[in-house]
Design an enzyme around this catalytic site. Structure first.
Site, mmCIF file in Angstrom:
data_model
loop_
_atom_site.group_PDB
_atom_site.id
_atom_site.type_symbol
_atom_site.label_atom_id
_atom_site.label_comp_id
_atom_site.label_asym_id
_atom_site.label_seq_id
_atom_site.Cartn_x
_atom_site.Cartn_y
_atom_site.Cartn_z
ATOM 1 N N LYS A 191 -24.729 -15.576 -21.730
ATOM 2 C CA LYS A 191 -24.214 -15.471 -23.096
ATOM 3 C C LYS A 191 -23.434 -16.708 -23.526
ATOM 4 O O LYS A 191 -23.518 -17.131 -24.684
ATOM 5 C CB LYS A 191 -23.350 -14.227 -23.251
ATOM 6 C CG LYS A 191 -22.069 -14.225 -22.431
ATOM 7 C CD LYS A 191 -21.289 -12.931 -22.602
ATOM 8 C CE LYS A 191 -20.039 -12.917 -21.751
ATOM 9 N NZ LYS A 191 -19.077 -13.944 -22.132
ATOM 10 N N THR A 192 -22.666 -17.306 -22.603
ATOM 11 C CA THR A 192 -21.884 -18.487 -22.983
ATOM 12 C C THR A 192 -22.792 -19.635 -23.382
ATOM 13 O O THR A 192 -22.505 -20.390 -24.316
ATOM 14 C CB THR A 192 -20.963 -18.914 -21.823
ATOM 15 O OG1 THR A 192 -20.133 -17.809 -21.453
ATOM 16 C CG2 THR A 192 -20.084 -20.080 -22.240
ATOM 17 N N ASP A 218 -17.035 -14.195 -28.839
ATOM 18 C CA ASP A 218 -17.419 -13.853 -27.472
ATOM 19 C C ASP A 218 -16.706 -12.557 -27.064
ATOM 20 O O ASP A 218 -15.639 -12.238 -27.590
ATOM 21 C CB ASP A 218 -17.021 -14.990 -26.534
ATOM 22 C CG ASP A 218 -17.633 -14.853 -25.156
ATOM 23 O OD1 ASP A 218 -18.569 -14.036 -24.991
ATOM 24 O OD2 ASP A 218 -17.187 -15.564 -24.233
ATOM 25 N N GLU A 219 -17.286 -11.819 -26.113
ATOM 26 C CA GLU A 219 -16.696 -10.564 -25.614
ATOM 27 C C GLU A 219 -16.341 -9.629 -26.770
ATOM 28 O O GLU A 219 -15.252 -9.047 -26.825
ATOM 29 C CB GLU A 219 -15.443 -10.859 -24.765
ATOM 30 C CG GLU A 219 -15.673 -11.811 -23.595
ATOM 31 C CD GLU A 219 -16.456 -11.180 -22.452
ATOM 32 O OE1 GLU A 219 -16.925 -10.038 -22.595
ATOM 33 O OE2 GLU A 219 -16.613 -11.836 -21.410
ATOM 34 N N GLN A 268 -19.648 -3.280 -20.653
ATOM 35 C CA GLN A 268 -18.508 -3.948 -20.034
ATOM 36 C C GLN A 268 -17.243 -3.785 -20.872
ATOM 37 O O GLN A 268 -16.314 -4.591 -20.767
ATOM 38 C CB GLN A 268 -18.809 -5.433 -19.804
ATOM 39 C CG GLN A 268 -19.941 -5.671 -18.817
ATOM 40 C CD GLN A 268 -20.095 -7.136 -18.465
ATOM 41 O OE1 GLN A 268 -19.301 -7.731 -17.733
ATOM 42 N NE2 GLN A 268 -21.140 -7.744 -18.990
ATOM 43 N N ARG A 283 -20.494 -8.261 -10.387
ATOM 44 C CA ARG A 283 -19.876 -9.536 -9.993
ATOM 45 C C ARG A 283 -20.605 -10.126 -8.779
ATOM 46 O O ARG A 283 -20.483 -11.312 -8.500
ATOM 47 C CB ARG A 283 -18.404 -9.349 -9.598
ATOM 48 C CG ARG A 283 -17.443 -8.822 -10.638
ATOM 49 C CD ARG A 283 -17.558 -9.505 -11.975
ATOM 50 N NE ARG A 283 -18.465 -8.775 -12.837
ATOM 51 C CZ ARG A 283 -19.004 -9.267 -13.957
ATOM 52 N NH1 ARG A 283 -18.758 -10.506 -14.305
ATOM 53 N NH2 ARG A 283 -19.819 -8.548 -14.713
#
Length: 663
Positions: free
Chosen positions: A27-28, A211-212, A242, A594
């Site tokens: 995504k980044t 973002d997020e 998330q 993770r």
């Protein structure tokens, strides 16, 4: 190369866009590539673009990544910051509209908490006080004024909190100060009510990337909606699976709200995972499928299958810690030069679980870093000097005055300060201003009055110095003129502790020096420092990372251990009692995703609580994982025996090294 979904997300700029980006889906990269696309292909001026993140660390990393795609001038003109930093920038520009004077103060959590405590009834119990603080914060995060909070109150406690909120805002206004929640609330109130301001800022920021997005609260979402207007000039990137911050106001339903408020919303799903082994990803998909979804998605990966997910049944938490430490040491020994300690992490539901783990890791001679320890900016000596600077830039900052008026000791007691506060309130003056008044000082005992007068003169002298000094030089001047550094040197006998405190103060000056390279008044820099979080100074080096599952979001490791996988811990006891399992499941999902290569889950058969030994059930989430992908200890004797031999050999080698004085 971008995959087709990433490419589509970058190219689409003609309307509001929601990118549902699964864990490890890049995504980044989509955000940074889209910024470059907006500038180079859509010819949008970089100063018209804002990328919003949730931590300063994430903002710094994003700026570094996008700077490799665009020119230096464009990178400098671009806004990449947190919601709170954007709010601070807004208020510094629009302070008149916010009824603030230039150089206003930003109170940290301690200062605002202490102020609410002072306004609450005497003798209030700590849990009740925390409840009031939370209710005030919740009202602010919902964008409510004190009057609106009173109208919305549905219980005596909520009404009491709203009344304290009203007094609290009155005091903040008198001190020319704001708190963190005001950095969102005040810009929102102005933009929603002032057509002229809204038009100016919609033109100033022509495109927003968030973002997020799943972590936004109600006020942040309204701010986004107001800044982007009816055309919806934004790209929101997030993952409903998330969303793990409801406890601090995040509203995952904001993802659904986008489609309601912007019917033309386009949704693009990023489902290819570039991080996890297939087996780990399969387990994550099985788990999260138990939660309801408005937008269904299923992650997939081109990586190898990976080894089975190991499940450890342990006697108690100490046995669990010993086993995890031994297995980590064994893996590190097995891979030797191919693995670093920083490739390992141990994740847990609550910080209370760290104690036994620390002990076991020390005995196993495993270097570790405990995330979430006391922040640099929370250290007493650093906060003291920051309060001096706040008082120099804002003489009406009574919270800062109260912290430093007797630091170092000046024989100014609580009774004196109470009298001073009463006189200041009567005269509608700040505490510092009142301490300059001869009429006020005559009402106070001569010795204390003399000390107060000396303190006010010292502040005036330092304020004069501040006009011609950089913030970094001013830190050093304050340390010298106040006698603060001398007090540390003379009163702290332990040389290690003494040097640590002085080193922290030198580092504070270095921070200001680095932040002041492009200019800026001391007040602005102090306000910027107030926005920094734990993660911004968190440099663990080559050590195993220990942290809560909440802290792990956004990170990845080759080897992941999730401990405490028993009902009552994960999921949390309160969530089980109240039927709030969805977020606990998302928390477990975050932990699983993770892991890049190897995932180990562990639980304790027994635990001790209030002196009583209790039996534990394995976490219900373990049963929601695909059982064919799990290896439960005891179900494959041959595999268990091999792991036991490897672990025992490593353990014996480390004991020998320890006895020999080695590592």
């Amino acid at each position: 190369m971008l995959n087709p979904q990433q490419h589509a997300a970058v190219e689409y700029c003609d309307g509001p866009l929601l990118v549902l980006a699964g864990a490890g889906s890049g995504k980044t990269r989509v955000i940074t590539e889209k910024i470059s696309h907006l500038i180079s292909r859509r010819h949008l001026a970089p100063e018209k673009i804002a990328a919003i993140t949730f931590t300063n660390k994430a903002a710094k990393e994003m700026r570094e990544r996008v700077s490799k795609l665009i020119s230096d001038d464009a990178s400098k003109a671009l806004t990449v910051c947190t919601f709170h930093a954007l709010g601070l920038k807004f208020l510094q520009i629009e302070h008149d509209r916010a009824q603030l004077r230039r150089g206003f103060s930003v109170l940290d959590a301690d200062d605002s908490g202490n102020m609410i405590k002072e306004l609450s009834p005497k003798g209030i119990k700590p849990d009740v006080l925390n409840g009031i603080r939370n209710l005030v914060g919740r009202a602010k995060n919902a964008g409510l004024t004190p009057d609106e909070a009173m109208a919305a109150a549905r219980s005596p406690r909520e009404l009491e909190a709203a009344q304290i909120y009203d007094m609290y805002q009155t005091r903040l206004a008198a001190f020319n100060a704001v708190d963190f929640d005001d950095l969102i609330r005040l810009p929102l109130r102005i933009l929603e009510a002032d057509d002229e301001a809204r038009a100016i800022w919609q033109e100033r920021l022509r495109y927003l990337l968030v973002d997020e997005y799943q972590d936004t609260n109600d006020a942040q979402y309204r701010l986004l909606r107001t800044l982007t207007g009816t055309k919806g000039r934004f790209t929101c990137v997030g993952d409903d699976d998330q969303s793990i911050y409801a406890w601090r106001g995040a509203n995952p339903e904001n993802i659904d709200q986008l489609g309601k408020d912007f019917p033309q919303l386009r949704v693009i799903k990023l489902e290819q995972n570039y991080r996890c082994a297939k087996r780990i990803l399969r387990a994550a998909n099985h788990l999260i499928a138990n939660n309801p979804h408005v937008h269904e998605k299923k992650l997939w990966s081109d990586h190898a299958e990976g080894p089975p997910i190991r499940v450890l049944e342990c006697k108690d938490n100490e046995h669990e810690a010993e086993r995890v430490a031994s297995i980590a040491a064994s893996l590190h020994e097995k891979y030797k030069d191919k693995v670093r300690w920083s490739d390992f992490t141990i994740l847990y539901r609550g910080n209370f679980q760290a104690r036994a783990l620390e002990k076991a890791l020390r005995l196993a001679r495993v270097p570790y870093h405990l995330s979430g320890a006391l922040s640099f900016l929370d250290r007493a000596e650093v906060k003291d000097i920051l309060c001096y600077l706040r008082l120099l830039t804002n003489p009406t900052d009574d919270a800062a005055f109260l912290r430093v008026v007797n630091v170092p000791k000046r024989e100014i007691g609580a009774t004196t300060l109470e009298k001073l506060g009463t006189m200041a309130q009567t005269r509608n003056a700040s505490l510092l201003e009142a301490s300059r008044s001869d009429a006020v000082l005559k009402t106070i005992a001569p010795r204390s009055a003399s000390a107060l007068a000396s303190f006010s003169r010292l502040i005036d002298e330092l304020r004069s110095s501040s006009i011609h000094q950089s913030a970094a030089d001013l830190v050093e001047t304050v340390l010298d003129r106040t006698g603060y550094a001398a007090q540390i040197a003379s009163t702290i006998a332990d040389p290690t502790l003494r040097e640590r405190k002085l080193g922290n103060l030198r580092e504070l000056a270095d921070w200001f020096r680095a932040m002041g390279k492009d200019g800026g008044r001391t007040g602005d820099l102090t306000a910027q420092l107030a926005l920094l979080s734990h993660a911004d100074r968190d440099d663990p080096g080559n050590a195993l990372r220990m942290m809560t599952l909440h802290s792990a979001k956004g990170l990845e490791f080759r080897f992941v251990f999730i401990v405490g996988c028993e009902d009552g811990t994960l999921p949390h006891e309160g969530a089980i009692d109240e039927g709030r399992l969805d977020e606990e499941r998302r928390l477990m999902y975050v932990g699983i995703t993770r892991a890049k290569e190897l995932l180990t889950l562990s639980f304790s058969a027994r635990s001790r609580k209030y002196g009583e030994v209790l039996s534990n059930d394995p976490s219900r989430f373990l049963q929601e994982l695909p059982q064919d992908d799990l290896h439960w200890d005891g179900k494959d004797p041959d595999a268990d025996a091999e792991v036991t031999r490897e672990t025992a050999a490593t353990h014996m080698a480390r004991i020998k090294a320890m006895l020999a004085g080695g590592v």
